[in-house]
Design an enzyme around this catalytic site. Sequence first.
Site, short mmCIF file in Angstrom:
data_model
loop_
_atom_site.label_atom_id
_atom_site.label_comp_id
_atom_site.label_asym_id
_atom_site.label_seq_id
_atom_site.Cartn_x
_atom_site.Cartn_y
_atom_site.Cartn_z
N GLN A 82 0.82 -1.21 0.00
CA GLN A 82 0.00 0.00 0.00
C GLN A 82 0.85 1.26 0.00
O GLN A 82 0.33 2.37 0.09
CB GLN A 82 -0.94 -0.01 1.21
N HIS A 88 -0.83 -0.02 5.53
CA HIS A 88 -1.36 0.94 6.50
C HIS A 88 -0.46 2.16 6.67
O HIS A 88 -0.13 2.56 7.79
CB HIS A 88 -1.64 0.27 7.85
N TYR A 119 -9.56 -9.67 8.59
CA TYR A 119 -9.98 -10.07 7.25
C TYR A 119 -9.83 -11.58 7.02
O TYR A 119 -10.44 -12.14 6.13
CB TYR A 119 -9.25 -9.25 6.18
#
Length: 400
Positions: A112, A175, A289
């Site tokens: 990310q 994150h 998740y």
Amino acid sequence: MTRTPLVLTLAMALSLTACGTQESTADGAAATPTASAVDESARPAALAVSSEIGELELTTVVTGLAFPWGLAFLPDGRMLVTERIGQLRIATADGTLSAPLAGVPAVVAEGQGGLLDVALSPDFGNDGLVYLSYAEPGEGALAGTAVARGRLQGEALVDVEVIFRQEPKLETRHHFGSRLVFDRDGHLFITMGDRGVRPTAQDPSSHMGTVARVFPDGRVPADNPFVGRDDAQPQTWSYGHRNQQGAALNPWTGALWTHEHGPRGGDEINIPQPGRNYGWPIVTHGINYDGTPIPEAVGREKEGMEPPHHVWEVSPGVSGMAFYDHARVPGWQRSLFIGALATRELIRLQLDGDAIVHEERLLGDLRERIRDVRVGPDGALYLLTDHPEGRILRLAPAGG
Ligand SMILES: [Ca+2]
């Protein structure tokens, strides 16, 4: 009624819109970024979109962006757009796209990470400063969210300096946050994530899982809540956040609003107050998740921790945030628009004061991951699609 031949239906658009990559988390970014050329022939002219306020029209402004992440309007109406792979470009309303600007800091474009948000100095007309948040490389495999600023000179950033670094750097690749928001009193808010190491969000000695508040040159305001404490980072404004990829200043109150990717079934909106603890991972909705419970979680409430202002029990995968206060579209007044990566929609929340009283989902048929949403100077909404051939989209009432 027969529309002009240029107006396609959303169903037809599905055949023109390549599906994005499947990911294991709502805020994930598993695909390998690749640059691509603009394909003018593939650009649909306009799509009819039905909505609660009437018929809208969706047009493609620019194509061929490699995972566009953040968008900012220049005073002359051009747009600065970041690509997560580490490039900053200038787009025009008529669809031209500049070469990547020189002077952008090196980024870790993995997971990310990458080049994230872009914001103009509140005094841009005088200082020409552009602010960027990004995943900054450290020693070895270390990386951390950082903020740099530089002066826009033609198609380059010059005099670039780093004004903030998230401490400590970690080796994870997720994150990173991050959005940049200036308030009305000359402060810059920087939203971050826990870097995937949950307990750090409760550790005041780290910047993980925080909103930071600094002056535009990075100095710490004396009235920040943790100034003077040996065990805390002085830039911290609020903490206990999981991963914040949306933030905006409420134009009616001047308050900072943020949202964050919660665990599965726990995406949140918060109105971060100084020194407050927003709970993660002790207090949260949702589960991991992978289906397991959050190990540290004690429930949805705990004394001393702030409950979310709003929570979605089915995570949209929230990214980008824009309040609508432009005169152009009366039906959108007092709306808060938010992009959805996982459910591939644009969310419109109707506000009454600070209360969220209604939700509308838009663009569901488009099947695009919406990474950012901004209100343009023309009162239209501008959206970024999270895709290796990402686009800037413009959404406005039909006929204008
Ligand atoms: Ca929370």
